[in-house]
Write an enzyme that holds these catalytic residues in place. Structure first.
Site, PDB file in Angstrom:
ATOM      1  N   ARG A  78       0.864  -1.182   0.000  1.00  0.00           N
ATOM      2  CA  ARG A  78       0.000   0.000   0.000  1.00  0.00           C
ATOM      3  C   ARG A  78       0.897   1.227   0.000  1.00  0.00           C
ATOM      4  O   ARG A  78       1.536   1.530   1.005  1.00  0.00           O
ATOM      5  CB  ARG A  78      -0.849  -0.058   1.282  1.00  0.00           C
ATOM      6  CG  ARG A  78      -2.024   0.860   1.328  1.00  0.00           C
ATOM      7  CD  ARG A  78      -2.693   0.717   2.683  1.00  0.00           C
ATOM      8  NE  ARG A  78      -1.887   1.320   3.734  1.00  0.00           N
ATOM      9  CZ  ARG A  78      -1.867   0.923   4.995  1.00  0.00           C
ATOM     10  NH1 ARG A  78      -2.586  -0.088   5.387  1.00  0.00           N
ATOM     11  NH2 ARG A  78      -1.099   1.535   5.887  1.00  0.00           N
ATOM     12  N   HIS A 134      -3.270   3.993   5.079  1.00  0.00           N
ATOM     13  CA  HIS A 134      -4.495   3.184   5.134  1.00  0.00           C
ATOM     14  C   HIS A 134      -5.681   3.959   4.548  1.00  0.00           C
ATOM     15  O   HIS A 134      -6.411   3.477   3.696  1.00  0.00           O
ATOM     16  CB  HIS A 134      -4.766   2.780   6.589  1.00  0.00           C
ATOM     17  CG  HIS A 134      -6.140   2.253   6.849  1.00  0.00           C
ATOM     18  ND1 HIS A 134      -6.621   1.118   6.224  1.00  0.00           N
ATOM     19  CD2 HIS A 134      -7.142   2.696   7.652  1.00  0.00           C
ATOM     20  CE1 HIS A 134      -7.866   0.886   6.643  1.00  0.00           C
ATOM     21  NE2 HIS A 134      -8.205   1.827   7.493  1.00  0.00           N
ATOM     22  N   TYR A 138       4.501   3.916  11.448  1.00  0.00           N
ATOM     23  CA  TYR A 138       4.725   2.467  11.519  1.00  0.00           C
ATOM     24  C   TYR A 138       5.540   1.888  10.363  1.00  0.00           C
ATOM     25  O   TYR A 138       5.714   0.688  10.280  1.00  0.00           O
ATOM     26  CB  TYR A 138       3.385   1.728  11.651  1.00  0.00           C
ATOM     27  CG  TYR A 138       2.344   2.056  10.593  1.00  0.00           C
ATOM     28  CD1 TYR A 138       2.357   1.401   9.363  1.00  0.00           C
ATOM     29  CD2 TYR A 138       1.346   3.009  10.819  1.00  0.00           C
ATOM     30  CE1 TYR A 138       1.414   1.676   8.396  1.00  0.00           C
ATOM     31  CE2 TYR A 138       0.399   3.297   9.859  1.00  0.00           C
ATOM     32  CZ  TYR A 138       0.430   2.627   8.640  1.00  0.00           C
ATOM     33  OH  TYR A 138      -0.507   2.905   7.693  1.00  0.00           O
TER      34      TYR A 138
END
Lengths: 397, 344
Positions: free
Chosen positions: A276, A280, A289
């Site tokens: 990705r 998100h 992260y």
């Protein structure tokens, strides 16, 4: 497929006394095991044998898909979309999923799979209705055979199994392809859907887009399985591992899985290894992260760039084709921009129209309350409302 | 003198048999009706409600599924999307909980989220309630969860005839129905002719089971026989109780309830499910909102205690019985108490 003996068969009711046979798995696990490394075509000799028309079709859809993702993300910044879970970097999965299906087949997308729905022919504005916030599903699922975008994780997978099962019971030639992320594979519904599909030998393909993270949680904290494709073996269906950024490889694996399902071979679990590129959603801060270096390494493995290299090597990326592709993508973006900048017509009375086939007395009373509130608002007295859905108390006679 | 038995002769039949008959008739009439669940095939269901259906209609139409309630209901959603009318059996009340997400996130709102494009003609049969000596997780009254979810119809028969008629109506409905079968009434017998089954009962209409003038007992499902017994016993104390069977909790029949309460001036709601957050609170509020000026006393409730369902050796203390209903009815003498309390 090896069907082993089971207790209760007549061959075990006679003969010398001994321990009864154990219940056994019905199939030899070896053919179900996924590839050791993700299946790839681009950059291999096999890619040279791929149909140029297919490669160009995939490329056109990938470029359109990327433009769709950037435009939708821009619309969130302009406040035109409440939220957008981008599939930038995962366009190959989206496109291949849509192209693997025939017209009569069904697609069961998750909330991140708007692009797959668009690639299957859904109007891009209708695909974004949920994310704009004017209604939960902006299209008739029967029109293109696309189930509503599913927000709860993996709960649409049993729907796909049930629909495919029902179609087969009716004798119809229908395959269902259901999409889920790596995080979704931890959900109970994922397990139950795969188990039902395998037991029923339902014509279903499960496509896991493993993009590395469930919001912020990395795959290593999601599963201890060797790969997500390995999960297939436990259910008795083949697992396939494929490079999720290699559009022709995905197309090959998914087309093969769909064909197998159509011919009565049962379900397949496909794990597409991808990434990705965006966060998100636009509301997420991915720098908390993951590292920029990691993102960059995946940018170098971009699905469009990979296919572009193959097209260039085979002299398929002519100036004319490249321009036409780019222009087509820009037209999609311009159309989306223009139509998304128009306020959707909303009728608040819709709120009560689709709860049941026939409104209950309670809903009729509440609809009347809202009607009165709307009328008061229109007359410029927003404070004048009935206040409650309860009918006026009747004085005792 | 010889008597010949007419083919439509009424003979005792159980609620379970009436339910079986409803399933068989629905399956015979409409090939889209599919029965599915754990143990519904060869075994005929643990309560034998699906007895013989797999044999008669084949295992495709009455199918044993893997043991997974979310999977059972989730696949039924997909089947309904494709035009079938699945009738799902959840073996016991508490075993339906794993399917809650499918029920609430999909079954209940599929029509709404698709603006009417996708219907969910699903019937979810759930044996519910206590009184059969079941061990833990076999006696819950879970109706409050379902009626709190917009989009679900909630139906619960209390008589053998209604078991047939309401199940037929539920299967025929284009909207999802949670069909709660009071398991301690499965073996209730009534004169009922399987050869001339009761007509399909409309959903959303309450029925007055006993006429009375001094108060209305409002109940449903497993508590109906208890209320009828209490009404008989109350005669000795001068109470002429009306007993109203709701039959469906959603849609709720405000008209029949209000007409009865306005006539009697007093209402007591009786159900097994716990009182706090239970259906009785909603019903009491509806009555108060609509009938306040007719009421001679506050609307009272007789419910199970607010405890996890007790072990079988203690359940009789939890379940609303005749005595607790009568004690509550006695508290309806509100006017005189109020007057005495004021010292007037």
């Amino acid at each position: 497929m090896t069907v082993l003996e089971q207790p209760g068969s007549s061959r075990h009711t006679s003969g010398p006394a001994g321990p009864p046979p154990a219940w056994r798995p019905r199939v030899d696990p070896a053919p179900l095991l996924p590839e050791a490394e993700p299946h790839r075509l681009l950059g291999t000799d096999a890619a040279r044998r791929l149909d140029p028309a297919l490669l160009k079709r995939l490329y056109t859809e990938l470029v359109r898909g990327r433009r769709y993702n950037t435009q939708a993300t821009a619309l969130t910044r302009q406040g035109r979309l409440a939220v957008y879970p981008s599939s930038a970097g995962q366009e190959a999965c989206q496109v291949a999923a849509a192209l693997a299906l025939d017209e009569q087949d069904w697609l069961f997308p998750s909330y991140r799979d708007t692009l797959a729905a668009v690639a299957r022919g859904l109007d891009p504005v209708q695909a974004l209705t949920l994310l704009r916030g004017d209604w939960h599903t902006g299209y008739d699922p029967y029109e293109h055979r696309i189930a509503p975008l599913c927000t709860p994780l993996a709960t649409q997978l049993p729907h796909a199994v049930g629909l495919a099962h029902a179609a087969r019971l009716k004798g119809d030639d229908v395959v269902a392809l259901a999409m889920v992320g790596d995080g979704g594979t931890s959900e109970g519904d994922f397990h139950e859907a795969l188990n039902f599909a395998a037991v029923w030998q339902a014509p279903v393909v499960f496509l896991v887009q493993n993009n590395g993270f469930a919001i912020s949680v990395p795959l290593a904290k999601q599963t201890a399985a060797p790969t997500l494709a390995h999960k297939a073996v436990g259910y008795g269906m083949p697992g396939r591992l494929v490079d999720g950024n290699d559009a022709p490889a995905l197309h090959e694996v998914l087309t093969e899985a769909v064909r197998r399902a159509r011919e009565g071979g049962g379900p397949t679990l496909v794990e597409a290894v991808t990434y990705r590129i965006d966060a998100h959603t636009n509301a997420d801060d991915a720098t908390r992260y993951r590292t920029q270096a990691e993102v960059e390494s995946w940018r170098a493995h971009d699905p469009i760039a990979l296919l572009e290299r193959e097209l260039t090597d085979r002299d398929l990326l002519t100036e004319e084709f490249a321009t036409a592709t780019r222009d087509g993508a820009e037209r999609l973006a311009a159309d989306l921009r223009e139509r998304m900048h128009t306020e959707p017509p909303l009728d608040p009375m819709d709120l009560f129209d689709h709860v049941f086939t026939q409104q209950t007395g309670q809903l009729r009373a509440q609809a009347a309350q809202l009607r009165a509130e709307l009328d008061a608002e229109a007359e410029g007295h927003p404070e004048t409302t009935t206040g409650t859905a309860t009918p006026a108390q009747e004085a005792r006679p | 003198m010889t008597t010949t038995t007419a083919p439509t002769a009424r003979k005792p039949a159980t609620m379970a048999q009436a339910l079986t008959r409803a399933l068989r008739d629905a399956m015979a009439e409409d090939p889209a009706v599919h029965v599915m669940g754990e143990d519904v095939g060869t075994l005929g269901g643990v309560f034998r409600v699906t007895d013989g259906l797999a044999e008669e209609f084949g295992e495709d139409r009455c199918s044993d599924t893997p043991l997974a309630e979310a999977g059972i209901l989730g696949t039924a959603v997909g089947m309904a999307m494709y035009g079938l009318r699945p009738v799902v059996e959840m073996q016991f009340d508490a075993f339906a909980y794993p399917a809650f997400e499918q029920l609430i996130s999909h079954v209940a709102r599929m029509r709404n989220r698709t603006r009417g494009a996708v219907a969910m003609p699903l019937t979810i049969r759930i044996p519910y309630g206590g009184g059969i000596g079941g061990v833990e997780h076999h006696s819950d009254s879970s109706e409050a969860y379902y009626l709190a979810t917009p989009g679900l119809q909630v139906v619960t028969p209390a008589t053998v005839e209604d078991a047939y008629g309401l199940l037929r109506a539920s299967i025929a409905s284009d909207d999802p129905v949670v069909f709660l079968e009071p398991k301690r009434l499965y073996w209730t017998k009534a004169d009922w002719s399987p050869d001339a089954p009761a007509p399909v009962a409309p959903l959303g209409r309450a029925e007055i089971r006993r006429r009375g003038s001094s108060a209305t007992l409002i109940t449903y499902g497993p508590s109906l026989p208890v209320c009828l017994e209490a009404a008989e016993a109350a005669r000795a104390e001068g109470w002429d109780l009306e007993v109203l069977d709701l039959r469906t909790l959603v849609p709720f029949d405000d008209d029949t309830v209000c007409a009865s309460v306005r006539r009697t001036g007093r209402a007591v709601i009786v159900h097994e499910s716990n009182g706090f957050g239970g259906p009785g609170g909603e019903i009491a509020a509806r009555i108060t909102e609509r009938c306040f000026h007719y009421l001679e006393a506050p609307v009272l409730r007789v419910a199970g205690f607010d405890i996890p369902y007790p072990p079988p050796m203690l359940e009789r203390h939890h379940l609303p019985g005749v005595d607790r209903i009568l004690d509550t009815v006695a508290r309806l003498q509100w006017e005189s108490r109020w007057t005495e309390g004021r010292g007037a």
